[in-house]
Each structure stands twice: as structure tokens, then as C-alpha cells.
Design a protein around this motif. Structure first.
Motif, PDB file in Angstrom:
ATOM      1  N   UNK A 140       0.982  -1.264   0.061  1.00  0.00           N
ATOM      2  CA  UNK A 140       0.148  -0.126  -0.104  1.00  0.00           C
ATOM      3  C   UNK A 140       0.974   1.161  -0.069  1.00  0.00           C
ATOM      4  N   UNK A 141       1.912   1.145   0.700  1.00  0.00           N
ATOM      5  CA  UNK A 141       2.685   2.272   0.610  1.00  0.00           C
ATOM      6  C   UNK A 141       3.531   2.507  -0.640  1.00  0.00           C
ATOM      7  N   UNK A 142       3.935   1.543  -1.384  1.00  0.00           N
ATOM      8  CA  UNK A 142       4.430   1.602  -2.674  1.00  0.00           C
ATOM      9  C   UNK A 142       3.369   2.503  -3.637  1.00  0.00           C
ATOM     10  N   UNK A 143       2.244   2.002  -3.730  1.00  0.00           N
ATOM     11  CA  UNK A 143       1.087   2.560  -4.417  1.00  0.00           C
ATOM     12  C   UNK A 143       0.990   4.120  -3.907  1.00  0.00           C
ATOM     13  N   UNK A 144       1.032   4.429  -2.911  1.00  0.00           N
ATOM     14  CA  UNK A 144       0.956   5.721  -2.482  1.00  0.00           C
ATOM     15  C   UNK A 144       1.984   6.568  -2.965  1.00  0.00           C
ATOM     16  N   UNK A 145       3.272   5.947  -3.032  1.00  0.00           N
ATOM     17  CA  UNK A 145       4.512   6.629  -3.515  1.00  0.00           C
ATOM     18  C   UNK A 145       4.402   7.014  -5.072  1.00  0.00           C
ATOM     19  N   UNK A 146       3.700   6.211  -5.579  1.00  0.00           N
ATOM     20  CA  UNK A 146       3.513   6.222  -6.954  1.00  0.00           C
ATOM     21  C   UNK A 146       2.606   7.591  -7.324  1.00  0.00           C
ATOM     22  N   UNK A 147       1.897   7.994  -6.235  1.00  0.00           N
ATOM     23  CA  UNK A 147       1.011   9.249  -6.240  1.00  0.00           C
ATOM     24  C   UNK A 147       1.786  10.519  -5.772  1.00  0.00           C
ATOM     25  N   UNK A 148       2.687  10.273  -4.813  1.00  0.00           N
ATOM     26  CA  UNK A 148       3.198  11.496  -4.240  1.00  0.00           C
ATOM     27  C   UNK A 148       4.645  11.648  -4.748  1.00  0.00           C
ATOM     28  N   UNK A 149       5.326  10.576  -5.161  1.00  0.00           N
ATOM     29  CA  UNK A 149       6.889  10.662  -5.582  1.00  0.00           C
ATOM     30  C   UNK A 149       6.905  10.613  -7.169  1.00  0.00           C
ATOM     31  N   UNK A 150       6.146  10.221  -7.726  1.00  0.00           N
ATOM     32  CA  UNK A 150       6.184  10.100  -9.153  1.00  0.00           C
ATOM     33  C   UNK A 150       6.042  11.519  -9.909  1.00  0.00           C
ATOM     34  N   UNK A 151       6.803  11.851 -10.864  1.00  0.00           N
ATOM     35  CA  UNK A 151       6.709  13.261 -11.687  1.00  0.00           C
ATOM     36  C   UNK A 151       6.098  12.921 -12.831  1.00  0.00           C
ATOM     37  N   UNK A 152       4.467  12.807 -12.516  1.00  0.00           N
ATOM     38  CA  UNK A 152       3.697  12.665 -13.879  1.00  0.00           C
ATOM     39  C   UNK A 152       3.558  13.901 -14.826  1.00  0.00           C
ATOM     40  N   UNK A 153       3.772  15.218 -14.318  1.00  0.00           N
ATOM     41  CA  UNK A 153       3.735  16.519 -15.041  1.00  0.00           C
ATOM     42  C   UNK A 153       2.449  16.595 -15.519  1.00  0.00           C
ATOM     43  N   UNK A 154       1.961  16.941 -16.561  1.00  0.00           N
ATOM     44  CA  UNK A 154       0.722  17.519 -16.924  1.00  0.00           C
ATOM     45  C   UNK A 154       0.055  16.226 -17.453  1.00  0.00           C
ATOM     46  N   UNK A 155      -1.123  15.913 -16.905  1.00  0.00           N
ATOM     47  CA  UNK A 155      -1.930  14.754 -17.218  1.00  0.00           C
ATOM     48  C   UNK A 155      -3.384  15.011 -17.253  1.00  0.00           C
ATOM     49  N   UNK A 156      -4.184  14.792 -18.261  1.00  0.00           N
ATOM     50  CA  UNK A 156      -5.604  15.303 -18.223  1.00  0.00           C
ATOM     51  C   UNK A 156      -6.223  13.828 -17.549  1.00  0.00           C
ATOM     52  N   UNK A 157      -5.628  12.603 -17.718  1.00  0.00           N
ATOM     53  CA  UNK A 157      -6.375  11.664 -17.242  1.00  0.00           C
ATOM     54  C   UNK A 157      -5.581  10.629 -16.719  1.00  0.00           C
ATOM     55  N   UNK A 158      -5.526  10.420 -15.594  1.00  0.00           N
ATOM     56  CA  UNK A 158      -4.672   9.443 -14.750  1.00  0.00           C
ATOM     57  C   UNK A 158      -5.689   8.107 -14.578  1.00  0.00           C
ATOM     58  N   UNK A 159      -5.455   7.048 -15.048  1.00  0.00           N
ATOM     59  CA  UNK A 159      -5.872   5.808 -14.755  1.00  0.00           C
ATOM     60  C   UNK A 159      -5.117   4.869 -13.914  1.00  0.00           C
ATOM     61  N   UNK A 160      -5.846   4.364 -12.704  1.00  0.00           N
ATOM     62  CA  UNK A 160      -5.291   3.357 -11.936  1.00  0.00           C
ATOM     63  C   UNK A 160      -5.779   1.929 -12.065  1.00  0.00           C
ATOM     64  N   UNK A 161      -4.849   1.228 -12.432  1.00  0.00           N
ATOM     65  CA  UNK A 161      -5.292  -0.324 -12.591  1.00  0.00           C
ATOM     66  C   UNK A 161      -5.249  -0.875 -11.099  1.00  0.00           C
ATOM     67  N   UNK A 162      -6.364  -1.168 -10.794  1.00  0.00           N
ATOM     68  CA  UNK A 162      -6.295  -1.455  -9.271  1.00  0.00           C
ATOM     69  C   UNK A 162      -6.279  -3.004  -9.220  1.00  0.00           C
ATOM     70  N   UNK A 163      -5.705  -3.558  -7.799  1.00  0.00           N
ATOM     71  CA  UNK A 163      -5.661  -5.020  -7.638  1.00  0.00           C
ATOM     72  C   UNK A 163      -7.097  -5.362  -7.419  1.00  0.00           C
ATOM     73  N   UNK A 164      -7.464  -6.629  -7.319  1.00  0.00           N
ATOM     74  CA  UNK A 164      -8.839  -7.063  -7.090  1.00  0.00           C
ATOM     75  C   UNK A 164      -9.221  -7.166  -5.657  1.00  0.00           C
ATOM     76  N   UNK A 165     -10.454  -7.050  -5.334  1.00  0.00           N
ATOM     77  CA  UNK A 165     -10.911  -7.198  -4.007  1.00  0.00           C
ATOM     78  C   UNK A 165     -10.872  -5.898  -3.307  1.00  0.00           C
ATOM     79  N   UNK A 166     -11.024  -5.976  -2.022  1.00  0.00           N
ATOM     80  CA  UNK A 166     -11.403  -4.742  -0.968  1.00  0.00           C
ATOM     81  C   UNK A 166     -10.438  -4.848  -0.087  1.00  0.00           C
TER      82      UNK A 166
END
Length: 419
Positions: free
Chosen positions: A137-163
Motif C-alpha cells: 500500500x505504501x508503494x502505491x501511495x508513493x506512485x502518487x506522491x513521488x512520481x513526477x507525472x507532470x501534466x496529465x489530463x486523465x490518470x487511470x489506476x489499474x487496481x488490484x482485485x478485491x477490497x
């Protein structure tokens, strides 16, 4: 039951730090939303989810992103399925992610889609990720906080299954504008959809609609639709939950082949065309005033049935769904293999034509030009259908009749463009 991060679990805990609805808190809901990197400007975030695995979330995620990119949007894909990452393979990305003191840089697909996945950080693609839930879960959060996406109109998240941990972390930490639920046509569909539906409702996440994958198999000989997994129940389930069916994707061996080759961006079908249009309208990103150019293969006042032989294109400049200019442009001898380069030089973003062969189709896709093929009729009527968003391809692959006899492409009508 949702673990909201409060020690009381949503009941009376007596803690002054509680931000939940318990009597000791201040009555305001506690937020765990994280800010993205300071260099990012991400306009819309969409999660692709399911109540179970194996239903095709990665395929739906990548297809939506490819179709959005073809419309001219800046698109990113965050692969949140840490233990089963497949997005880099689907897009044919082999280079590892790079970083600096500023943050982590995503890799880019051939057509400019930004991708971040744990497989871009591992030494070997087949190395297992044997981590506990909080670390994942921490790695996924880092992909949001630490990755330099720059200008993005639509960011799609391919989620793992389940809840479990990761979906919960995403729902709590990343400001989702909505989710797309993916399912398939079996009796389990109701339970699968309702798990994702109920979690989203408890977390106050908007649900954009449902996509049914593996909906049917189309016979390559007669075109009959075969219900491999039984009769679809998606319409009834969606109606019961008051959700929109965004699309139904068939079992297509050609699409599977393209995914295996890392060439998902070569897929050319409209199975999720309505889903993309709905997301655009529901979650606009302010592209209304941008100008775009379309080119229509023209013969007199009608659509030319021979793209490769076309000597004149009607070039239409559109601003905010209004025609700004319309001109007849001669190809000046740039026919057949030279046409894609000629159209690119004119700044064309979309081509509308009748018959089109594999070679032309491939070259247009390589230059990121959207293709609407198999069209016939009056030019002005076709333009109006395009402005209304009602113009869809009526053929794919090498279905253009001019090429079936000139170039011996065979009878392939699938999405991969193979003979």
C-alpha cells in the motif's frame, strides 16, 4: 466494515485525535488524502476496479488510456496491482524507471502514455513481490506522491482485485474522481459488482459505470455472437444498482496477441467508445477551446471508398464542436504509402475514410492519428455525425474492400490487423 484509520474503528474511542463521527471527535470526517508531487498537474483520476481477479481490469485500463490518448489528451497509467503488474508488458515498455533528487520519472509508451509500475523498478520482470500489505500500500501511495507525472489530463489506476489493503489505501489516499467497475458474464457477476459497488459507496467514491469484459465471442466466419460464459446479466445488475453500462468487450484473440507483443496501442476497435465519450462528458478537463483538424477522404461530395488512391481530402478545422474552416486539399501525388506523412504534415488528428488497408492503417496509428474507417455517404452529413459524437468505425483491420483484391490481405476483420 471499513477501517478508516481511527483507533475506534468509527465508534467511541475517547481520543482527541479522532476525526471520525464518534462523540469524542469534532464531527468532521477525517481525511487521509495525500498531495501529489509539486511538479504535477493531474486533472482527473479514475480507478478501474473489480470485486475479484481475472476479469480483465488491465485490458480495460489500457484500452481506455489508449483511446483517450488518441483523442489528444495527456494520459497516464498508474499500475496499482503491485503483486500482479502487467501494464508495462501490455505497452511494450522494457526500460526501467529513472529518478533524481526531485522524484521518480515514469516511462513513456510509444504513443506518449506515461506509465508507472513496480515492474519498472524491479531488477527482473518475473521477480516475485513478496511484501506484506502495508508495504504494498505504501508503494502505491508513493506512485502518487513521488512520481513526477507532470501534466496529465486523465490518470487511470489499474487496481488490484478485491477490497483489501491496497484498494482501501487508494480510496483513502488518492482523490479519485470516479471508478469503472469491470466484470464478466457469469452468475457470480452480481456478487462481483456489488462488492466493488458497496466499497465505493462506503468510501464516497463516485461510480462512473460498469464494463463487461469477455462478453461474447464473435465467430470469424459468420459473425454470430457466441455467449461463451452464458447469457449476460450485466444490464439487469446495472439497472438494479442504478449504474450505467459503459461497454461490452468481446473475447478477441487478436487483442490478446497484441497485448502479448506489447502493442496494445495498435488496437483499433470501438468497444469502449461510449465509455470514453461518457468519461469525457462526465469528467471534462477543459479542452473545449482547443482546435483540432480532421481529414476526410473525398470523392466529389461523398466519402471516397479508396483511401490509398484518394487525390483530395476535405480538411476540417474544428473549435469547440464548431466548424472553423473546411477546405478541399489536393494530395499532390502523395498517395498510398506517402499519405500518412502528408496528413501528419497538415496537423491532422483524425482521418475519416471508406476502405483502408493494413499498411496505411499501421502508418497512421504510428503517427498517433485516429482512424474512423468503413464510412460512406455525403461529406457534410458525416461531419455533422462526427461533431455530435455519433460517428464510429464500421470496419477494422484490413476490412477495406479496395485492399482485399489489390494487396491480398485476406479476410481478417479483427482488431489486430493481421492477415
Amino acid at each position: 466494515m471499513v477501517d478508516n484509520g481511527c483507533s475506534c474503528g468509527g465508534t467511541d474511542c475517547g481520543s482527541s485525535d479522532c476525526g471520525g463521527s464518534c462523540p469524542s471527535g469534532d464531527g468532521r470526517p477525517q481525511t487521509f488524502l495525500e498531495k501529489t508531487h509539486k511538479l504535477n498537474s493531474i486533472k482527473r483520476v479514475i480507478g478501474v476496479v473489480s470485486g475479484k481477479g481475472g476479469v480483465g481490469k488491465s485490458l480495460v485500463t489500457s484500452t481506455l488510456s489508449v483511446m483517450m490518448r488518441r483523442k489528444g489528451y495527456e494520459v497516464g497509467v498508474l499500475d496499482a496491482d503491485i503483486t500482479g503488474p502487467s501494464i508495462p508488458r501490455i505497452f511494450g515498455i522494457n526500460k526501467k524507471a529513472q529518478g533524481s533528487e526531485l522524484g521518480i520519472y515514469p516511462q513513456m509508451s510509444p504513443n506518449g502514455i506515461k506509465v508507472m509500475s513496480v515492474n519498472l523498478m524491479l531488477g527482473q520482470d518475473d521477480a516475485p513481490v513478496i511484501w506484506r500489505g502495508p508495504i504494498i500500500a505504501g508503494v502505491v501511495k508513493q506512485f502518487w506522491t513521488d512520481v513526477i507525472w507532470g501534466e496529465v489530463d486523465y490518470l487511470f489506476l489499474d487496481m488490484p482485485p478485491g477490497t483489501g489493503d491496497v484498494p482501501l489505501t487508494v480510496f483513502q489516499s488518492i482523490p479519485l474522481d470516479g471508478i469503472v467497475i469491470v466484470t464478466y458474464p457469469q452468475d457470480l457477476v452480481s456478487m462481483i459488482v456489488k462488492k466493488a459497488y458497496n466499497m465505493a459507496k462506503e468510501m464516497n467514491i463516485p461510480i462512473l459505470g460498469i464494463v463487461e469484459n469477455m462478453s461474447y465471442l464473435k465467430c470469424p466466419d459468420c459473425g454470430k455472437e457466441i455467449n461463451v460464459f452464458g447469457q449476460s446479466k450485466i444490464n439487469e445488475v446495472a439497472e438494479g444498482l442504478q449504474l450505467k453500462v459503459l461497454g461490452k468487450m468481446p473475447i478477441d484473440p487478436c487483442v490478446a496477441e497484441l497485448c502479448d507483443k506489447g502493442e496494445i496501442e495498435k488496437v483499433n476497435h470501438e468497444h469502449l467508445g461510449n465509455a470514453v465519450s461518457y468519461i469525457e462528458n462526465r469528467l471534462p478537463v477543459g479542452k473545449e477551446n482547443e482546435i483540432m483538424k480532421i481529414a476526410i477522404a473525398t470523392e466529389g461530395n461523398n466519402i471516397s471508398s479508396h483511401f490509398g488512391k484518394c487525390e483530395v481530402f476535405t480538411v476540417v478545422e474544428i473549435e469547440n464542436k464548431t466548424i472553423k474552416s473546411k477546405d478541399a486539399v489536393s494530395t499532390e501525388g502523395n498517395q498510398h504509402g506517402l499519405l500518412p506523412g502528408f496528413l501528419t504534415s497538415l496537423g491532422i488528428e483524425t482521418v475519416i475514410a471508406g476502405g483502408m488497408g493494413d499498411g496505411a492503417r499501421q502508418k497512421l496509428e504510428d503517427t498517433n492519428i485516429q482512424i474512423i474507417s468503413g464510412i460512406s455517404g455525403n461529406i457534410d452529413e458525416v461531419i455533422q455525425l462526427y461533431l455530435e459524437g455519433n460517428l464510429k468505425s464500421k470496419s477494422s483491420g484490413c476490412s477495406g474492400h479496395e485492399h482485399s483484391h489489390e494487396h491480398n490481405h485476406g479476410k481478417c476483420g479483427c482488431s489486430c490487423g493481421n492477415p
